[in-house]
Design a protein around this motif. Structure first.
Motif, PDB file in Angstrom:
ATOM      1  N   ARG B 109      -8.854  51.800 -60.292  1.00  0.00           N
ATOM      2  CA  ARG B 109      -8.019  51.788 -61.510  1.00  0.00           C
ATOM      3  C   ARG B 109      -8.368  50.609 -62.401  1.00  0.00           C
ATOM      4  N   GLY B 110      -7.831  50.592 -63.612  1.00  0.00           N
ATOM      5  CA  GLY B 110      -8.073  49.490 -64.527  1.00  0.00           C
ATOM      6  C   GLY B 110      -9.371  49.690 -65.283  1.00  0.00           C
ATOM      7  N   ASP B 111      -9.820  48.671 -65.941  1.00  0.00           N
ATOM      8  CA  ASP B 111     -11.017  48.787 -66.763  1.00  0.00           C
ATOM      9  C   ASP B 111     -12.253  48.548 -65.902  1.00  0.00           C
ATOM     10  N   LEU B 112     -12.694  49.622 -65.254  1.00  0.00           N
ATOM     11  CA  LEU B 112     -13.813  49.496 -64.317  1.00  0.00           C
ATOM     12  C   LEU B 112     -15.100  49.027 -64.999  1.00  0.00           C
ATOM     13  N   PRO B 113     -15.498  49.637 -66.130  1.00  0.00           N
ATOM     14  CA  PRO B 113     -16.748  49.177 -66.768  1.00  0.00           C
ATOM     15  C   PRO B 113     -16.745  47.681 -67.049  1.00  0.00           C
ATOM     16  N   ALA B 114     -15.610  47.161 -67.473  1.00  0.00           N
ATOM     17  CA  ALA B 114     -15.560  45.724 -67.762  1.00  0.00           C
ATOM     18  C   ALA B 114     -15.758  44.926 -66.484  1.00  0.00           C
ATOM     19  N   ARG B 115     -15.164  45.405 -65.416  1.00  0.00           N
ATOM     20  CA  ARG B 115     -15.322  44.666 -64.169  1.00  0.00           C
ATOM     21  C   ARG B 115     -16.752  44.759 -63.655  1.00  0.00           C
ATOM     22  N   ARG B 117     -19.405  44.973 -65.560  1.00  0.00           N
ATOM     23  CA  ARG B 117     -20.171  44.026 -66.387  1.00  0.00           C
ATOM     24  C   ARG B 117     -19.941  42.597 -65.905  1.00  0.00           C
ATOM     25  N   ASP B 118     -18.690  42.319 -65.593  1.00  0.00           N
ATOM     26  CA  ASP B 118     -18.321  40.981 -65.164  1.00  0.00           C
ATOM     27  C   ASP B 118     -19.074  40.593 -63.888  1.00  0.00           C
ATOM     28  N   VAL B 119     -18.994  41.454 -62.884  1.00  0.00           N
ATOM     29  CA  VAL B 119     -19.646  41.159 -61.609  1.00  0.00           C
ATOM     30  C   VAL B 119     -21.149  41.084 -61.787  1.00  0.00           C
ATOM     31  N   SER B 120     -21.718  42.007 -62.549  1.00  0.00           N
ATOM     32  CA  SER B 120     -23.174  42.017 -62.668  1.00  0.00           C
ATOM     33  C   SER B 120     -23.652  40.779 -63.412  1.00  0.00           C
ATOM     34  N   ALA B 121     -22.851  40.283 -64.363  1.00  0.00           N
ATOM     35  CA  ALA B 121     -23.261  39.063 -65.065  1.00  0.00           C
ATOM     36  C   ALA B 121     -23.149  37.857 -64.143  1.00  0.00           C
ATOM     37  N   ARG B 122     -22.076  37.845 -63.353  1.00  0.00           N
ATOM     38  CA  ARG B 122     -21.839  36.674 -62.514  1.00  0.00           C
ATOM     39  C   ARG B 122     -22.953  36.491 -61.483  1.00  0.00           C
ATOM     40  N   TYR B 123     -23.505  37.589 -60.975  1.00  0.00           N
ATOM     41  CA  TYR B 123     -24.502  37.465 -59.904  1.00  0.00           C
ATOM     42  C   TYR B 123     -25.928  37.741 -60.371  1.00  0.00           C
ATOM     43  N   GLY B 124     -26.120  37.799 -61.669  1.00  0.00           N
ATOM     44  CA  GLY B 124     -27.477  38.024 -62.148  1.00  0.00           C
ATOM     45  C   GLY B 124     -28.016  39.389 -61.793  1.00  0.00           C
ATOM     46  N   ARG B 141     -31.222  50.943 -59.115  1.00  0.00           N
ATOM     47  CA  ARG B 141     -30.270  51.684 -58.285  1.00  0.00           C
ATOM     48  C   ARG B 141     -29.717  50.798 -57.175  1.00  0.00           C
ATOM     49  N   GLN B 142     -30.612  49.974 -56.639  1.00  0.00           N
ATOM     50  CA  GLN B 142     -30.128  49.082 -55.590  1.00  0.00           C
ATOM     51  C   GLN B 142     -29.068  48.138 -56.149  1.00  0.00           C
ATOM     52  N   ARG B 143     -29.263  47.717 -57.401  1.00  0.00           N
ATOM     53  CA  ARG B 143     -28.255  46.865 -58.031  1.00  0.00           C
ATOM     54  C   ARG B 143     -26.912  47.571 -58.078  1.00  0.00           C
ATOM     55  N   VAL B 144     -26.950  48.885 -58.400  1.00  0.00           N
ATOM     56  CA  VAL B 144     -25.696  49.643 -58.444  1.00  0.00           C
ATOM     57  C   VAL B 144     -25.007  49.571 -57.083  1.00  0.00           C
ATOM     58  N   GLU B 145     -25.796  49.757 -56.034  1.00  0.00           N
ATOM     59  CA  GLU B 145     -25.220  49.731 -54.692  1.00  0.00           C
ATOM     60  C   GLU B 145     -24.632  48.357 -54.375  1.00  0.00           C
ATOM     61  N   ILE B 146     -25.353  47.308 -54.784  1.00  0.00           N
ATOM     62  CA  ILE B 146     -24.872  45.964 -54.471  1.00  0.00           C
ATOM     63  C   ILE B 146     -23.606  45.670 -55.268  1.00  0.00           C
ATOM     64  N   VAL B 147     -23.615  46.010 -56.554  1.00  0.00           N
ATOM     65  CA  VAL B 147     -22.433  45.754 -57.379  1.00  0.00           C
ATOM     66  C   VAL B 147     -21.241  46.541 -56.828  1.00  0.00           C
ATOM     67  N   ARG B 148     -21.513  47.770 -56.396  1.00  0.00           N
ATOM     68  CA  ARG B 148     -20.448  48.587 -55.835  1.00  0.00           C
ATOM     69  C   ARG B 148     -19.802  47.876 -54.643  1.00  0.00           C
ATOM     70  N   CYS B 149     -20.662  47.275 -53.813  1.00  0.00           N
ATOM     71  CA  CYS B 149     -20.139  46.523 -52.666  1.00  0.00           C
ATOM     72  C   CYS B 149     -19.357  45.297 -53.124  1.00  0.00           C
ATOM     73  N   LEU B 150     -19.923  44.597 -54.100  1.00  0.00           N
ATOM     74  CA  LEU B 150     -19.312  43.329 -54.501  1.00  0.00           C
ATOM     75  C   LEU B 150     -17.942  43.537 -55.145  1.00  0.00           C
ATOM     76  N   LEU B 151     -17.761  44.687 -55.799  1.00  0.00           N
ATOM     77  CA  LEU B 151     -16.462  44.959 -56.416  1.00  0.00           C
ATOM     78  C   LEU B 151     -15.361  45.024 -55.364  1.00  0.00           C
ATOM     79  N   GLN B 152     -15.757  45.254 -54.119  1.00  0.00           N
ATOM     80  CA  GLN B 152     -14.758  45.292 -53.052  1.00  0.00           C
ATOM     81  C   GLN B 152     -14.552  43.903 -52.457  1.00  0.00           C
ATOM     82  N   ASP B 153     -15.203  42.925 -53.057  1.00  0.00           N
ATOM     83  CA  ASP B 153     -15.005  41.541 -52.671  1.00  0.00           C
ATOM     84  C   ASP B 153     -15.231  41.315 -51.173  1.00  0.00           C
ATOM     85  N   PRO B 154     -16.395  41.681 -50.653  1.00  0.00           N
ATOM     86  CA  PRO B 154     -16.613  41.587 -49.209  1.00  0.00           C
ATOM     87  C   PRO B 154     -16.845  40.144 -48.769  1.00  0.00           C
TER      88      PRO B 154
END
Lengths: 370, 503
Positions: B109-115, B117-124, B141-154
């Motif tokens: 939920r919430g503004d997923l695209p913004a989040r 962008r936020d995560v991808s900028a923070r980790y390069g 594509r691998q970046r997508v997978e990594i960002v997907r993981c990071l959004l869950q704050d592992p």
């Protein structure tokens, strides 16, 4: 908790046990069903499975009906093993009957030993020609052969109907829609006295044997099996996909056409609006119940033939509707497909394995003393 | 307190003990390597941690507490994320849609695209949430997978062989990201069999062999050779490599242009390539840049209208199918073993027949089963294939052994041209060395060899000349000794101007 677990290798046991399980389950359904229809299940089973075989005549009928089934199923199995899904054997059988019957009518009164071989050649050609249409549509336009071959069944039966109603109708037949009775030279000789069994039965066995030799021992049969098991591997090896489709369809069509001649030159002896009680469709079930394997197909065709006879006998003796035959055929296929799951999967209770059990399962480790 | 602590993890499969009493501790902020050959039990162990596989014995402690991880959802809830080797993305969906699909309802939920962008900028990890996945390179594509993981704050991130699909430059960028993550106190479990990477990146390494831990060490203090010894229990064999004596051109590709045959394929653009007798030419590149299409066009699985575009032994072969090209002396080891190089359900003997039928295995239209078995037996013996004989079904072999069988089957046909696609992909170190040696021997025997691989080390080790494929175009092949990983890496990202090739 019970769950399905993939087997490391397909189970050979279940590959052959699954048809037996399916038969048993079908019988069990019968035991539940007959009382519901107000019949004693033992009487019903007696009428269904024993009565048809209590005379030599009955056994003859069993083999008579099994002959077209095994012949067609052998042809279909060649295609199925190559992933070519010919569902239209009933139509190819009809075309075989039309072509073979046409020869018989054209040579009416000719007393020559060549009449039967000519009819058979014509029947094979008719079935092959009818199967060539879906093969061409598939290889040329990538049209699904399941649909095209099935739709051509109706074209074939209507064509036969048209012929016996009009051009080929027996002028002395009191306006019945049927052709003249074939001459003696166009009828397959009887094989067993006091039965209707004819030499087409041996022909069917020969077709089954030839099918086995072709699929298991010839290089072309090998290529077809590869195409069915692993299409990408076939492509890699340079096995022509269109040729596989053509062969798969034409072999099925030829066998069905020959079976059509076996019917009109056998028990029927003339052309009628319908020359088959759905052998072309039942043979699909036979092919799968028989595991696409010749020995299996012979047994499965006997079983399916018994279902036909049992249905008739149950109608006569118990006044059960003829739909019971179809019901049993369907139930059998249903259970077979369900039991086939266990070829690739097994049931597992979620039990815990202890360290001791692990050590015991690893003899190498025990021996090394670790 | 360790973030994750495994003790005595054991998992038994019907035919193999995949994990045998494994102990493993991962500290907060640590990049911990799990090193091992294929089949050593790395994947099973990771599946146990991620809740995909339930161990038969042993305990898992997460931040000091004993836990049972019953499902990946449970693992994610605990704070464990995993980036798989094979991506699970829907090509027709956008980045944001793909990520939303994988997240729990409350996180999506919430503004997923913004989040994103936020995560991808923070980790390069630059990423456009609105792009469709099918337009993206493998690295993206691998970046997508990594960002997907990071959004869950592992707090623990598992990376399964993450660099096998990346260019050297992309690998360097990934390492930067991973170091940044560990700097934040996140732990990383890094699965790999590439020793140099582990030495460059990881703080600690646990080495597995045949389901058991054979050692724990600081990889920065070890040499590649000492790590390899722990991993395979012996020294790494290296193929001998003598100077090539290139002879006449055997395989010539002259301006091959071919449209993609599926919407997500790569079109080939004016490919030129010559392979001479007695040399190994390598094609490097990130997968998905046209390798698949080029291989199909060379093997004959796809034909081209202009017959002269592909020449084999001087004959115009463009219109010939796979079978006809084999008759000219071509042998081909495809990328996929099961299902393409071999029929999984058939025995090794029947699989020998797949391409070797010209070796007197068929007579009068019938299969000569004795000759077929003998061919399979000889292949098994000559190439040290570990299998239950000629009648063992292909599916029952390990990847490395099946690959040895397929390579052997092709080599024993005494080809004039040998093409091998990813010959050692997913193969254990010992078998890979054997396969490379076999290719080098073939070259020394005067065969023209073409190898397509994503493993740069492998290409540098065995090839006489190297070319790079990127976006369906092929660079000029240059002598291996005149080039280096940097240059090849640049080419892999598609900057062909450095080579003077036409754009």
């Amino acid at each position: 908790m019970i769950r399905l677990e993939a087997r490391p290798e397909p189970s050979r046991t279940f590959k052959w046990a699954s048809p037996l399980i399916a038969v048993t389950a079908t019988v069990a359904i019968g035991f539940a069903l007959f009382p519901a229809m107000g019949k004693n299940p033992f009487d019903a089973f007696h009428a269904f499975f024993v009565k048809p075989l209590d005379s030599l005549y009955g056994v003859g009928e069993l083999l008579l009906k099994a002959s077209p089934l095994m012949m067609i199923a052998t042809g279909l199995a060649a295609g199925y093993r190559a992933n070519v899904w010919n569902i239209g054997a009933e139509g190819q059988l009809t075309l075989g009957a039309i072509a073979g019957g046409g020869v018989a009518l054209a040579l009416h009164g000719v007393d020559s030993p060549l009449v039967l071989p000519l009819m058979m050649a014509a029947g094979v050609a008719g079935g092959v020609a009818w199967a060539a249409i879906p093969a061409w549509l598939r290889t040329r336009f990538n049209a699904n052969e399941i649909l095209t071959s099935l739709m051509l069944v109706y074209v074939a039966t209507l064509t036969l109907s048209l012929l016996v109603h009009d051009a080929w109708r027996d002028p002395e037949g009191f306006n019945f829609p049927q052709s003249k009775l074939f001459s003696e030279s166009a009828i397959l000789p009887n094989m067993l006295e006091a039965t209707r069994l004819h030499w087409g039965f041996l022909l069917a066995l020969a077709v089954v044997a030839a099918g086995w030799v072709f699929m298991q021992m010839s290089y072309v049969g090998y290529q077809m099996r590869v195409a069915g098991l692993a299409p990408a591997a076939a492509h890699y090896a340079g096995i022509s996909a269109p040729r596989t489709v053509w062969l798969g369809m034409l072999i099925g069509g030829g066998c069905a056409g020959l079976a059509g001649v076996g019917e009109i030159a056998g028990p029927i002896g003339q052309l009628q609006p319908s020359v088959s009680p759905g052998y072309g469709f039942a043979a699909i079930i036979v092919a799968f119940v028989g595991r696409l394997h010749p020995v299996g197909i012979v047994f499965a065709s006997l079983l399916m033939s018994l279902l036909y006879l049992g249905g008739e006998s149950a109608q006569l003796n118990l006044a059960l509707p003829s739909a019971v035959t179809g019901l049993f055929q369907g139930t059998l296929l249903f259970f077979l497909l369900a039991a086939d799951v266990f070829i690739h999967y097994r049931l597992r209770g979620a039990k815990r394995v202890t360290r001791a059990a692990v050590a015991a399962s690893d003899p190498a480790r025990k021996m090394s003393g670790v | 307190m360790a973030r994750l602590s495994l003790s005595g993890i054991t998992k038994v499969y019907p035919s193999v003990v995949a994990n045998d009493g494994i102990d493993l501790d991962v500290e907060p902020g640590e990049i911990h390597a799990v090193l091992g050959e294929n089949g050593a039990g790395k994947s099973t162990l990771m599946k146990v941690i991620y809740g995909v596989v339930k161990p038969d014995a042993g305990t898992i402690r997460w931040e000091g507490r004993e836990v049972a991880i019953a499902s990946p959802a449970r693992a994610r809830k605990l704070g464990i994320g995993m980036v798989f080797q094979h991506f699970s993305l829907f090509e027709t969906l956008t980045v944001a849609e793909n990520i939303a699909l994988a997240l729990d309802a409350e996180r999506a939920r919430g503004d997923l695209p913004a989040r994103i962008r936020d995560v991808s900028a923070r980790y390069g990890l630059p990423l456009d949430p609105d792009r469709h996945v099918h337009t993206m390179s493998v690295g993206e594509r691998q970046r997508v997978e990594i960002v997907r993981c990071l959004l869950q704050d592992p707090r623990l991130l598992i990376m399964d062989e993450p660099t096998s699909v990346l260019t050297p430059q992309a690998v360097a960028k990934l390492f930067e990201t991973l170091r940044r993550l560990s700097g934040e106190g996140r732990s990383i479990l890094y699965i790999s069999h590439k020793l140099d990477e582990i030495r460059a990146l990881c703080d600690r390494a646990t080495v597995l062999r045949a389901g058991k831990v054979t050692g724990t060490c600081d990889p920065r203090q070890e040499s590649s050779a000492s790590l390899a010894r722990m991993m395979i229990g012996g020294d790494l064999p290296h193929p001998e490599h003598r100077e090539a004596h290139a002879g006449e051109p055997r395989l010539v590709v002259d301006g091959l242009t071919l449209p993609a045959d599926d919407p997500f394929g790569t079109a080939l653009n004016r490919i030129r390539l010559t392979v001479h007798a007695g040399e190994i030419v390598g094609i490097a590149g990130v997968s998905g840049n046209g390798q698949k299409e080029l291989m199909a066009a060379l093997s004959g699985e796809r034909t081209v209208a202009d017959a002269g575009v592909v020449r084999l032994m001087g004959a115009a072969a463009g219109r010939l199918d796979a079978e006809e090209r084999r008759a000219l002396g071509l042998a081909f080891v495809p990328e996929e073993r099961l299902g393409r190089g071999a029929v999984p359900e058939m025995s090794l003997a029947e699989n020998a027949l797949l391409t070797a039928h010209r070796q007197g295995l068929v007579g009068h239209g019938f299969v000569r089963m004795d000759a077929v078995r003998e061919y399979a037996r000889a292949t098994i013996a000559q190439f040290n294939v570990k299998a239950g004989g000629a009648d063992a079904v292909a599916r029952s072999l390990s990847g490395g052994n099946l690959q040895k069988f397929i390579v052997g089957r092709e080599i024993r046909q005494m080809p004039k041209v040998m093409i091998a696609a990813q010959p050692t992909w997913g193969v254990d170190v010992g078998a890979a060395a054997q396969i490379r040696q076999a290719l080098v021997d073939l070259r020394d025997a005067g065969v023209a060899v073409l190898v397509v691989s994503e493993e740069l080390d492998e290409l540098f080790e065995i090839c006489d000349r190297l070319a790079v494929i990127a976006q369906g175009r092929l660079s000029d092949a240059r002598p291996t000794r005149d080039t280096n990983a940097e240059e090849i890496g640049l080419l892999m990202s598609g900057s062909f101007s450095a080579m003077g090739s036409e754009p």
